[in-house]
Scaffold this active site. Sequence first.
Site, PDB file in Angstrom:
ATOM      1  N   LYS A 237       2.047 -13.758   6.031  1.00  0.00           N
ATOM      2  CA  LYS A 237       2.149 -14.772   4.983  1.00  0.00           C
ATOM      3  C   LYS A 237       3.639 -15.058   4.778  1.00  0.00           C
ATOM      4  O   LYS A 237       4.177 -15.038   3.668  1.00  0.00           O
ATOM      5  CB  LYS A 237       1.463 -14.221   3.716  1.00  0.00           C
ATOM      6  CG  LYS A 237       1.234 -15.205   2.629  1.00  0.00           C
ATOM      7  CD  LYS A 237       0.233 -16.280   2.941  1.00  0.00           C
ATOM      8  CE  LYS A 237       0.290 -17.341   1.857  1.00  0.00           C
ATOM      9  NZ  LYS A 237      -0.356 -18.606   2.222  1.00  0.00           N
TER      10      LYS A 237
ATOM     11  N   ASP B 295      -3.765 -17.135   5.465  1.00  0.00           N
ATOM     12  CA  ASP B 295      -4.879 -17.921   4.911  1.00  0.00           C
ATOM     13  C   ASP B 295      -5.501 -18.809   5.987  1.00  0.00           C
ATOM     14  O   ASP B 295      -6.730 -18.944   6.084  1.00  0.00           O
ATOM     15  CB  ASP B 295      -4.462 -18.728   3.671  1.00  0.00           C
ATOM     16  CG  ASP B 295      -3.083 -19.343   3.783  1.00  0.00           C
ATOM     17  OD1 ASP B 295      -2.331 -18.984   4.716  1.00  0.00           O
ATOM     18  OD2 ASP B 295      -2.727 -20.184   2.946  1.00  0.00           O
TER      19      ASP B 295
ATOM     20  N   ASP C 163      -6.428  -5.176   5.865  1.00  0.00           N
ATOM     21  CA  ASP C 163      -7.557  -4.637   5.105  1.00  0.00           C
ATOM     22  C   ASP C 163      -8.562  -5.763   4.829  1.00  0.00           C
ATOM     23  O   ASP C 163      -9.772  -5.616   5.044  1.00  0.00           O
ATOM     24  CB  ASP C 163      -7.021  -4.053   3.784  1.00  0.00           C
ATOM     25  CG  ASP C 163      -7.969  -3.043   3.185  1.00  0.00           C
ATOM     26  OD1 ASP C 163      -9.036  -2.787   3.775  1.00  0.00           O
ATOM     27  OD2 ASP C 163      -7.661  -2.489   2.106  1.00  0.00           O
TER      28      ASP C 163
ATOM     29  N   TYR D 145       0.824  -1.219   0.000  1.00  0.00           N
ATOM     30  CA  TYR D 145       0.000   0.000   0.000  1.00  0.00           C
ATOM     31  C   TYR D 145       0.856   1.266   0.000  1.00  0.00           C
ATOM     32  O   TYR D 145       0.316   2.367   0.016  1.00  0.00           O
ATOM     33  CB  TYR D 145      -0.901   0.036   1.243  1.00  0.00           C
ATOM     34  CG  TYR D 145      -2.163  -0.778   1.118  1.00  0.00           C
ATOM     35  CD1 TYR D 145      -2.130  -2.049   0.573  1.00  0.00           C
ATOM     36  CD2 TYR D 145      -3.387  -0.270   1.550  1.00  0.00           C
ATOM     37  CE1 TYR D 145      -3.274  -2.809   0.467  1.00  0.00           C
ATOM     38  CE2 TYR D 145      -4.541  -1.022   1.440  1.00  0.00           C
ATOM     39  CZ  TYR D 145      -4.476  -2.288   0.903  1.00  0.00           C
ATOM     40  OH  TYR D 145      -5.616  -3.034   0.794  1.00  0.00           O
TER      41      TYR D 145
END
Length: 415
Positions: A227, A280, A304, A160
């Site tokens: 992740k 995940d 987000d 971002y």
Amino acid sequence: MATYRLAQVPAQGERITYSNGTLTVPAQPIIPFIEGDGTGPDIWRAAVRVLDAAVEKAYGGERKIHWMKIFAGEEAFEKHGEWLPEETVEAMREFRVSIKGPLTTPVGAGIRSLNVTLRQVLDLYACIRPVRYFEGVGSPMKEPQKLNVVIFRENTEDVYAGIEWKAGSPEANELREHIQTKYGKQFRENSAIGIKPMSAFGSKRLVAMAIKYAMERNLPSVTLVHKGNIMKFTEGAFRDWGYEIAKEQFGDSVVLESDLGKAGGTARADGVVVKDRIADAMFQQLLLRPDEYSVIATPNLNGDYISDAAAAQVGGLGMAPGANVGDGYANFEATHGTAPKYANLNKINPGSVILSGVMMFEYMGWKEPASMIVAALERAITAKRVTYDLARQMPGSTEVSTSEFADAVIAQLER
Ligand code: NAP
């Protein structure tokens, strides 16, 4: 003190100040607000009445907010030819605590996100989003009350950061050439390129704020969501830096899950348990075992996604508040966007902005109006006169407009 060309500083009221890590809030602070685009004005008009009514009820006129309208987004562009006038940023800096409605960001082209710009320019490095269930709200989950989390999303780094180049642009081609020749990494010709910067500084201060928040409220755990199995040097480092700061800064006040001696252990140890989950897996954990999670600290993009997904579990974005917080500066805003199809229809749920105002009051140390509003919202929902988003999930309820819902909350305010 800045001079303002477009905005008007209220004749009465004082500035909030900050020194040595402490915010000092006068009895009558000046607080800037941005109405926002799309449905922003509808929900702001409704929410501000609730906020003012609660302060009046709690303090009987002794405390009062002097609102200062500042400009950003479509209104600023139409009236003043600028999407984000410099003085708007200046006002948010000078008065320290502000609140805003959602601002439009075109996809794929056009202006950069004003929201992201504000967070970066003011260094509002933590996006804090509490997600809890309100009794009586319809939900797709069997036991929505089991979800009660506060998400700390890093707000200034990650993909971002806005460092990206269009496919086929000279910059993207040059970068590809450089990366291939210098580092031997291959990827397709004419690829778009985005950079994912993540630093120890940015990650550690976010995780530290999350742990401090958990400690102050006696919450059981902080989960680092990343992740890092795939993006080892960015998201994997986020996890490592998170554990590092937990040990460096909080020592015996935290316990690492790995030290608890049992995998996935949720037993309350002597301090806040710090653990980590791969992003995940975390999405399914929040669906299947939400009560094992309390505070979540995570990089920008994950945060987000998780915020909207968690809000959906407890009935949708209509009741999802948020805060962007830095050191001595804070801006409060709903999690959702401008929901443009409902603009000017007096239809959507103002609960998200009302609850953002509750977070603002808590940040200011104004606990009384904060808890009064939460209790009033709970009673208004129990009375089953709610906006369309809740009504469609609550059999036997009556749909009311944005302003009528605000009226219902005000009617339920009790000292
Ligand atoms: P959105 O504005 O968040 O709305 C998506 C859907 O969520 C709405 O259609 C509505 O669902 C539901 N919803 C959102 N707010 C609600 C409320 N207060 N009450 C009831 N339901 C609500 O997402 P979007 O349509 O993808 O984004 C629109 C624009 O907002 C984009 O330009 C985006 O960039 C911008 N945005 C701004 C911010 C920000 O200012 N911080 C954040 C996110 C997005 P139903 O259709 O099911 O009724």
